[in-house]
Design a protein around this motif. Structure first.
Motif, mmCIF file in Angstrom:
data_model
loop_
_atom_site.group_PDB
_atom_site.id
_atom_site.type_symbol
_atom_site.label_atom_id
_atom_site.label_comp_id
_atom_site.label_asym_id
_atom_site.label_seq_id
_atom_site.Cartn_x
_atom_site.Cartn_y
_atom_site.Cartn_z
ATOM 1 N N THR A 43 -7.073 5.972 -4.030
ATOM 2 C CA THR A 43 -7.543 5.641 -2.681
ATOM 3 C C THR A 43 -6.727 6.371 -1.630
ATOM 4 O OG1 THR A 43 -8.259 3.453 -3.426
ATOM 5 C CG2 THR A 43 -7.948 3.760 -1.063
ATOM 6 N N GLY B 2 -19.533 3.387 -6.945
ATOM 7 C CA GLY B 2 -18.124 3.107 -6.731
ATOM 8 C C GLY B 2 -17.246 4.326 -6.916
ATOM 9 N N LEU C 189 -10.637 3.077 -7.484
ATOM 10 C CA LEU C 189 -10.017 2.159 -6.533
ATOM 11 C C LEU C 189 -8.535 1.936 -6.801
ATOM 12 C CD1 LEU C 189 -12.825 -0.543 -6.165
ATOM 13 C CD2 LEU C 189 -12.286 1.359 -4.638
#
Length: 238
Positions: A223, A215, A218
């Motif tokens: 982002t 990952g 986020l």
């Protein structure tokens, strides 16, 4: 558009709008100005969305009769032009370029994103052609100066700025929509279960590999920065 938003044939005359001061109709001096009308429209859009902006609602906010607004903003199309340029005045235009055009462009993009997040209706307003008013032109000057080290001609620099603005507007529109969706945890959980099932069905190996990758941060800011870096670092100068 017609006065409350329909399409009109003539459109906005930018020379009439930006180079000639708004003149009220003859008679008693009104208790408001084009600036007051625009400010009221922006406040309405900020709180209720662009679809809530009608000449009638704006007139109510400034305490005027609807017909008295038309000498300042004869239709909603003109009002949107005024609104876009009004909020563009929040963008800083001072400061010389650093000479690193990619970093300068990234700064410009972050400023645009912050503006659009303060005024979530702005990406939709920019989706149709808008004539640049004085505030918009001032920020455009900053962007074109930042791009001068590329050696590109003026037309190419205009294209890059337009591409950047379109990217930011599209990203912010998606970001705002995702933020609204995140307020529904049941929906988010259902989407996660669906993607997990699709990834496990054996028919989508590329998607399964992508979903199993480590990952990345986020947060909205992280982002946006990641996407922006890919865009700008990939720009050439030919």
């Amino acid at each position: 558009m017609t006065r409350d938003g329909g399409s009109g044939a003539a459109g906005v005359d930018p020379q009439q709008l930006w180079l000639k001061p708004a003149q009220p109709r003859r008679g008693r001096r009104p208790a408001f100005s084009r600036e007051a009308i625009t400010t009221a429209a922006v406040a309405l859009a900020d709180t209720e969305g662009l679809e809530a902006v009608t000449m009638r609602r704006v007139a109510q906010r400034v305490g005027a009769a609807v017909m008295s607004l038309y000498s300042y903003a004869p239709d909603k199309e003109t009002l949107l032009e005024l609104m876009v340029d009004h909020v563009s005045g929040e963008l800083p235009t001072t400061g010389a370029p650093t000479g690193d055009w990619r970093e300068d462009l990234k700064t410009i993009a972050h400023l645009q994103r912050a503006l659009m997040l303060r005024h979530p209706w702005l990406p939709a307003a920019l989706s149709t052609r808008r004539t640049p008013g004085p505030n918009t032109l001032a920020f455009l000057e900053r962007a074109l100066a930042a791009l001068r080290p590329t050696g590109l001609d003026g037309a190419a620099r205009l294209e890059i700025f337009a591409q950047l603005t379109a990217f930011v507007a599209g990203h912010v529109a998606h970001e705002v929509a995702q933020s609204a969706a995140a307020r529904s945890p049941d929906r988010a959980a259902a989407e996660a279960r669906y993607l997990a099932a699709v990834a496990a069905d054996g028919h989508h190996p590329e998607l399964a590999e992508a979903l199993s990758a480590p990952g990345r941060p986020l947060t909205p800011e992280a982002t946006f920065t990641r996407f922006l870096n890919r865009l700008i670092d990939g720009l050439g100068t030919e």
